[in-house]
Design a protein around this motif. Structure first.
Motif, PDB file in Angstrom:
ATOM      1  N   GLY A 174      -6.806  -3.664 -10.603  1.00 25.87           N
ATOM      2  CA  GLY A 174      -5.555  -3.024 -10.194  1.00 25.87           C
ATOM      3  C   GLY A 174      -5.764  -1.574  -9.793  1.00 25.87           C
ATOM      4  N   TRP A 175      -6.609  -0.863 -10.548  1.00 26.57           N
ATOM      5  CA  TRP A 175      -6.893   0.532 -10.215  1.00 26.57           C
ATOM      6  C   TRP A 175      -7.646   0.620  -8.893  1.00 26.57           C
ATOM      7  CZ3 TRP A 175     -11.494   3.371  -9.857  1.00 26.57           C
ATOM      8  CH2 TRP A 175     -11.323   4.751  -9.742  1.00 26.57           C
ATOM      9  N   LEU A 176      -8.631  -0.261  -8.674  1.00 23.78           N
ATOM     10  CA  LEU A 176      -9.371  -0.266  -7.404  1.00 23.78           C
ATOM     11  C   LEU A 176      -8.440  -0.570  -6.228  1.00 23.78           C
ATOM     12  CD1 LEU A 176     -12.632  -2.144  -8.451  1.00 23.78           C
ATOM     13  CD2 LEU A 176     -12.389   0.297  -7.917  1.00 23.78           C
ATOM     14  N   TYR A 177      -7.519  -1.503  -6.427  1.00 23.95           N
ATOM     15  CA  TYR A 177      -6.560  -1.841  -5.379  1.00 23.95           C
ATOM     16  C   TYR A 177      -5.662  -0.642  -5.077  1.00 23.95           C
ATOM     17  CZ  TYR A 177      -2.927  -4.296  -2.845  1.00 23.95           C
ATOM     18  OH  TYR A 177      -2.030  -4.684  -1.890  1.00 23.95           O
ATOM     19  N   HIS A 178      -5.173   0.024  -6.123  1.00 26.04           N
ATOM     20  CA  HIS A 178      -4.335   1.208  -5.950  1.00 26.04           C
ATOM     21  C   HIS A 178      -5.096   2.302  -5.189  1.00 26.04           C
ATOM     22  CE1 HIS A 178      -1.609   4.503  -6.787  1.00 26.04           C
ATOM     23  NE2 HIS A 178      -2.611   5.164  -7.346  1.00 26.04           N
ATOM     24  N   ARG A 179      -6.357   2.558  -5.556  1.00 25.51           N
ATOM     25  CA  ARG A 179      -7.148   3.581  -4.879  1.00 25.51           C
ATOM     26  C   ARG A 179      -7.357   3.231  -3.401  1.00 25.51           C
ATOM     27  NH1 ARG A 179      -6.553   7.956  -5.816  1.00 25.51           N
ATOM     28  NH2 ARG A 179      -8.422   8.461  -4.674  1.00 25.51           N
ATOM     29  N   ALA A 180      -7.560   1.951  -3.105  1.00 29.85           N
ATOM     30  CA  ALA A 180      -7.741   1.536  -1.704  1.00 29.85           C
ATOM     31  C   ALA A 180      -6.477   1.779  -0.896  1.00 29.85           C
ATOM     32  CB  ALA A 180      -8.137   0.060  -1.647  1.00 29.85           C
ATOM     33  N   ILE A 181      -5.308   1.513  -1.477  1.00 26.69           N
ATOM     34  CA  ILE A 181      -4.033   1.751  -0.783  1.00 26.69           C
ATOM     35  C   ILE A 181      -3.823   3.247  -0.557  1.00 26.69           C
ATOM     36  CG2 ILE A 181      -1.508   1.558  -1.017  1.00 26.69           C
ATOM     37  CD1 ILE A 181      -2.885  -1.064  -0.319  1.00 26.69           C
ATOM     38  N   VAL A 182      -4.134   4.068  -1.558  1.00 25.82           N
ATOM     39  CA  VAL A 182      -3.981   5.523  -1.425  1.00 25.82           C
ATOM     40  C   VAL A 182      -4.895   6.038  -0.316  1.00 25.82           C
ATOM     41  CG1 VAL A 182      -4.437   7.729  -2.595  1.00 25.82           C
ATOM     42  CG2 VAL A 182      -3.158   5.924  -3.766  1.00 25.82           C
ATOM     43  N   ARG A 183      -6.151   5.582  -0.291  1.00 28.74           N
ATOM     44  CA  ARG A 183      -7.081   6.021   0.768  1.00 28.74           C
ATOM     45  C   ARG A 183      -6.602   5.580   2.141  1.00 28.74           C
ATOM     46  NH1 ARG A 183     -11.188   4.979  -3.088  1.00 28.74           N
ATOM     47  NH2 ARG A 183     -11.371   2.853  -2.321  1.00 28.74           N
ATOM     48  N   GLN A 184      -6.058   4.368   2.223  1.00 27.82           N
ATOM     49  CA  GLN A 184      -5.565   3.869   3.504  1.00 27.82           C
ATOM     50  C   GLN A 184      -4.366   4.704   3.988  1.00 27.82           C
ATOM     51  OE1 GLN A 184      -3.932  -0.109   3.309  1.00 27.82           O
ATOM     52  NE2 GLN A 184      -4.648  -0.564   5.391  1.00 27.82           N
ATOM     53  N   ARG A 185      -3.478   5.067   3.102  1.00 29.54           N
ATOM     54  CA  ARG A 185      -2.321   5.884   3.472  1.00 29.54           C
ATOM     55  C   ARG A 185      -2.756   7.281   3.893  1.00 29.54           C
ATOM     56  NH1 ARG A 185       2.784   4.636  -0.425  1.00 29.54           N
ATOM     57  NH2 ARG A 185       3.088   2.489   0.254  1.00 29.54           N
ATOM     58  N   GLU A 186      -3.749   7.840   3.188  1.00 30.40           N
ATOM     59  CA  GLU A 186      -4.246   9.160   3.559  1.00 30.40           C
ATOM     60  C   GLU A 186      -4.871   9.114   4.947  1.00 30.40           C
ATOM     61  OE1 GLU A 186      -6.899  10.191   0.411  1.00 30.40           O
ATOM     62  OE2 GLU A 186      -5.298  11.003  -0.859  1.00 30.40           O
ATOM     63  N   ALA A 187      -5.599   8.043   5.254  1.00 30.98           N
ATOM     64  CA  ALA A 187      -6.224   7.907   6.565  1.00 30.98           C
ATOM     65  C   ALA A 187      -5.182   7.774   7.680  1.00 30.98           C
ATOM     66  CB  ALA A 187      -7.162   6.695   6.587  1.00 30.98           C
ATOM     67  N   LEU A 188      -4.052   7.152   7.376  1.00 29.09           N
ATOM     68  CA  LEU A 188      -2.980   6.984   8.370  1.00 29.09           C
ATOM     69  C   LEU A 188      -2.059   8.197   8.415  1.00 29.09           C
ATOM     70  CD1 LEU A 188      -2.053   3.242   7.743  1.00 29.09           C
ATOM     71  CD2 LEU A 188      -3.298   4.189   9.691  1.00 29.09           C
ATOM     72  N   GLY A 189      -2.236   9.124   7.493  1.00 28.07           N
ATOM     73  CA  GLY A 189      -1.413  10.329   7.457  1.00 28.07           C
ATOM     74  C   GLY A 189      -0.045  10.111   6.850  1.00 28.07           C
ATOM     75  N   ILE A 190       0.134   9.053   6.078  1.00 28.24           N
ATOM     76  CA  ILE A 190       1.431   8.779   5.462  1.00 28.24           C
ATOM     77  C   ILE A 190       1.663   9.709   4.272  1.00 28.24           C
ATOM     78  CG2 ILE A 190       2.776   7.017   4.235  1.00 28.24           C
ATOM     79  CD1 ILE A 190       1.425   4.939   6.000  1.00 28.24           C
ATOM     80  N   LEU A 191       0.622  10.059   3.541  1.00 29.09           N
ATOM     81  CA  LEU A 191       0.772  10.948   2.388  1.00 29.09           C
ATOM     82  C   LEU A 191       0.514  12.383   2.752  1.00 29.09           C
ATOM     83  CD1 LEU A 191      -0.794   8.922  -0.514  1.00 29.09           C
ATOM     84  CD2 LEU A 191       1.580   9.458  -0.141  1.00 29.09           C
TER      85      LEU A 191
END
Length: 191
Positions: A174-191
């Motif tokens: 679950g933590w790895l999945y959460h980190r992957a989503i956070v990295r993906q959002r940062e790459a797309l500029g959502i965060l």
């Protein structure tokens, strides 16, 4: 990618546990077990010379539930699709152990508590037989053996609580999945 392999491995491990465990799938405290303490020597005396009789006559007979894989095999044998297994029907020589009851869920043990304390026990493929010893019986056995078998015994709690390792692995996923989503959002500029 590695996260997906890890998630697939968690699913495969759960499937194997569910098939190979004889513990209940739902939350239960009905699984009985004995932690082995010591082998009992051949000897003279009221207890050592009558071990088999003490265990078979005065013991608590706890049937061992077959695993889901064993049930499937039994169905295949009944259908004529598999040869019957050759099984030794005999009991093992009685040993000295510590009786517990496990809290289990999804075929995995999560905790245990003492049921009878120190016991004489034996088992075969179909059942566990445990004979609780009162203090006088324990003292007589220790006198016949020549030493206190209870001294130095450390209860192997990890053998009765390894289900928490699976929970920790799911939390890690679950933590790895959460980190992957956070990295993906940062790459797309959502965060």
């Amino acid at each position: 990618m590695l996260r997906n392999v890890f998630g697939g491995a968690l699913i495969a491990v759960l499937a194997v546990i569910l098939l190979m465990s004889n513990r209940d799938w739902v939350l239960s405290d009905q699984h009985r077990a004995v932690a082995d303490v010591a082998a009992l020597p051949e000897g003279q005396g009221e207890v050592l010379s009558n071990l088999e009789m003490l265990v078979s006559r005065y013991g608590v007979h706890v049937p061992r539930a077959p695993t889901k894989a064993e049930r499937l095999y039994q169905l295949l044998v009944l259908a004529g699709r598999a040869p019957p297994a050759r099984i030794d029907p005999g009991y093992q020589r009685p040993r000295f152990g510590y009786s517990v009851r496990e809290w289990s869920f999804l075929g995995m043990p999560f905790a245990s508590y003492s049921e009878y304390g120190f016991v004489l026990y034996s088992n075969n493929r179909w059942e566990l037989v445990e004979t609780p010893l009162i203090d006088a019986g324990n003292e007589q056995l220790m006198q016949e053996v020549g030493r206190d078998l209870r001294k130095g015994f450390f209860f192997p709690f990890w053998a009765r609580a390894w289900g928490w390792l699976y929970v920790a692995a799911v939390a890690l996923y679950g933590w790895l999945y959460h980190r992957a989503i956070v990295r993906q959002r940062e790459a797309l500029g959502i965060l």
